[in-house]
Design a protein around this motif. Sequence first.
Motif, mmCIF file in Angstrom:
data_model
loop_
_atom_site.group_PDB
_atom_site.id
_atom_site.type_symbol
_atom_site.label_atom_id
_atom_site.label_comp_id
_atom_site.label_asym_id
_atom_site.label_seq_id
_atom_site.Cartn_x
_atom_site.Cartn_y
_atom_site.Cartn_z
ATOM 1 N N PHE A 175 -14.875 -0.581 2.975
ATOM 2 C CA PHE A 175 -14.499 0.744 2.490
ATOM 3 C C PHE A 175 -15.075 1.794 3.426
ATOM 4 O O PHE A 175 -16.257 1.748 3.770
ATOM 5 C CB PHE A 175 -15.033 0.979 1.080
ATOM 6 C CG PHE A 175 -14.442 0.072 0.032
ATOM 7 C CD1 PHE A 175 -13.388 0.498 -0.754
ATOM 8 C CD2 PHE A 175 -14.941 -1.202 -0.150
ATOM 9 C CE1 PHE A 175 -12.842 -0.329 -1.715
ATOM 10 C CE2 PHE A 175 -14.399 -2.048 -1.117
ATOM 11 C CZ PHE A 175 -13.348 -1.606 -1.895
ATOM 12 N N PRO A 213 -6.476 4.615 6.566
ATOM 13 C CA PRO A 213 -7.933 4.818 6.446
ATOM 14 C C PRO A 213 -8.487 5.683 7.566
ATOM 15 O O PRO A 213 -8.066 5.544 8.719
ATOM 16 C CB PRO A 213 -8.476 3.395 6.514
ATOM 17 C CG PRO A 213 -7.356 2.554 5.980
ATOM 18 C CD PRO A 213 -6.113 3.201 6.516
ATOM 19 N N PRO A 214 -9.381 6.620 7.222
ATOM 20 C CA PRO A 214 -10.041 6.755 5.922
ATOM 21 C C PRO A 214 -9.405 7.778 4.994
ATOM 22 O O PRO A 214 -10.084 8.314 4.116
ATOM 23 C CB PRO A 214 -11.439 7.201 6.331
ATOM 24 C CG PRO A 214 -11.186 8.096 7.514
ATOM 25 C CD PRO A 214 -10.030 7.476 8.253
ATOM 26 N N SER A 215 -8.114 8.072 5.157
ATOM 27 C CA SER A 215 -7.485 9.136 4.367
ATOM 28 C C SER A 215 -6.291 8.628 3.581
ATOM 29 O O SER A 215 -5.651 7.633 3.941
ATOM 30 C CB SER A 215 -7.039 10.285 5.286
ATOM 31 O OG SER A 215 -8.137 10.847 5.985
ATOM 32 N N LEU A 216 -5.991 9.350 2.498
ATOM 33 C CA LEU A 216 -4.804 9.115 1.696
ATOM 34 C C LEU A 216 -3.774 10.167 2.069
ATOM 35 O O LEU A 216 -4.117 11.314 2.342
ATOM 36 C CB LEU A 216 -5.143 9.205 0.204
ATOM 37 C CG LEU A 216 -6.246 8.266 -0.286
ATOM 38 C CD1 LEU A 216 -6.622 8.588 -1.723
ATOM 39 C CD2 LEU A 216 -5.802 6.819 -0.176
ATOM 40 N N VAL A 249 -1.671 5.151 2.604
ATOM 41 C CA VAL A 249 -3.020 5.264 3.159
ATOM 42 C C VAL A 249 -3.029 4.938 4.649
ATOM 43 O O VAL A 249 -2.341 4.034 5.110
ATOM 44 C CB VAL A 249 -3.996 4.336 2.405
ATOM 45 C CG1 VAL A 249 -3.535 2.886 2.473
ATOM 46 C CG2 VAL A 249 -5.412 4.459 2.937
ATOM 47 N N ILE A 293 -3.157 10.993 -7.290
ATOM 48 C CA ILE A 293 -4.003 10.648 -6.149
ATOM 49 C C ILE A 293 -4.609 11.942 -5.616
ATOM 50 O O ILE A 293 -3.901 12.789 -5.060
ATOM 51 C CB ILE A 293 -3.206 9.926 -5.053
ATOM 52 C CG1 ILE A 293 -2.594 8.633 -5.627
ATOM 53 C CG2 ILE A 293 -4.101 9.609 -3.860
ATOM 54 C CD1 ILE A 293 -1.742 7.877 -4.647
ATOM 55 N N ASP A 338 0.791 -1.236 0.000
ATOM 56 C CA ASP A 338 0.000 0.000 0.000
ATOM 57 C C ASP A 338 0.822 1.285 0.000
ATOM 58 O O ASP A 338 0.344 2.337 0.417
ATOM 59 C CB ASP A 338 -0.992 0.004 1.170
ATOM 60 C CG ASP A 338 -0.319 0.026 2.536
ATOM 61 O OD1 ASP A 338 0.928 0.079 2.584
ATOM 62 O OD2 ASP A 338 -1.026 -0.015 3.551
ATOM 63 N N VAL A 368 -12.280 4.637 0.883
ATOM 64 C CA VAL A 368 -10.916 4.115 1.042
ATOM 65 C C VAL A 368 -10.975 2.705 1.618
ATOM 66 O O VAL A 368 -11.617 2.476 2.651
ATOM 67 C CB VAL A 368 -10.075 5.027 1.961
ATOM 68 C CG1 VAL A 368 -8.698 4.423 2.211
ATOM 69 C CG2 VAL A 368 -9.941 6.413 1.338
ATOM 70 N N GLN A 369 -10.313 1.767 0.966
ATOM 71 C CA GLN A 369 -10.359 0.385 1.424
ATOM 72 C C GLN A 369 -9.553 0.191 2.708
ATOM 73 O O GLN A 369 -8.436 0.694 2.840
ATOM 74 C CB GLN A 369 -9.820 -0.559 0.345
ATOM 75 C CG GLN A 369 -9.981 -2.035 0.709
ATOM 76 C CD GLN A 369 -9.610 -2.960 -0.445
ATOM 77 O OE1 GLN A 369 -9.218 -2.505 -1.520
ATOM 78 N NE2 GLN A 369 -9.735 -4.255 -0.243
ATOM 79 N N SER A 383 -5.390 13.936 -1.248
ATOM 80 C CA SER A 383 -4.437 13.383 -0.281
ATOM 81 C C SER A 383 -4.016 14.453 0.714
ATOM 82 O O SER A 383 -4.018 15.649 0.413
ATOM 83 C CB SER A 383 -3.203 12.825 -0.994
ATOM 84 O OG SER A 383 -2.547 13.835 -1.727
#
Length: 272
Positions: A253, A112-115, A110, A206, A93, A257-258, A209
């Motif tokens: 998700f 989660p829930p953010s990039l 990542v 992306i 990831d 976001v996975q 982010s």
Amino acid sequence: MKQNYLVLFLLIPLQVFAQKTNNNYECIYEYTVKTANAETETYTAILQFDAIHAKFVDYAAFQLDSLMQTGQATEEQVKKAEERMVKTAYYFDQTTFVNVADKSISVYSVIPPSLYFYQEGMNGISWQLTEEIDTICGYLCNKAVGEYGGRTWNAWFSSEIPSQFGPWKFGGLPGLIMYACDTEKIHCFKAITFRQGTTPITAPKISNSITTSREKFIKAKNHFEENPIANIPTESITDMRVEKGDGGSNSIFINGVQVRLRTNGYVPLEIK
């Protein structure tokens, strides 16, 4: 007599190598992690590189991106590639993008829930060369030792492929790094296929982010992975869905976001 040298992420000229083929190259790596419960997880990732750029990404993500670049993929083909990426049992990831002109490494990952996105310089590893040799993926390699991320790494590079790059954030040696493993043999990257490039190298795209620093990201990432579900702030959740998969496996998700749950636990690639 054994000779030792310190190499500070050398910017090795690759013009001659590039002019011979006028192309980019790809090296597929098998990345293995020895987990806390004595299991071995095996990931597949790919390094794309030319004279001044390098991109390291999970192979499933690369396949999807390559399909999209053709501009001829059907909706069904794209959907299958997206499903394959979602269902990949062990997904690397982090995406790294090196730009020699800027002397920078850009990292996209990542929590989660953010990039997240951060940059670091290319001079992060001081290598000590040794006289040891080995053959990896059919190429004669020399060994170097360096420290990064709180771990000591053994790296094997091949001068037969005059590139300054390697898997993940590794680089700065007079040849492509074909194998890198920490001295505890917990995290190992091993080249399994080297070939001419099949698609152009593109910088990651992306959106949305969060820009941060390497230090803050590593601290937050390692804390999050100790208990992913519990460490997601409830106030940050605006959308949550579960996709049922084959064999009873589900994909979660949050805000799109996975969340990839690690059944064997998490062993940090970077300790500090």
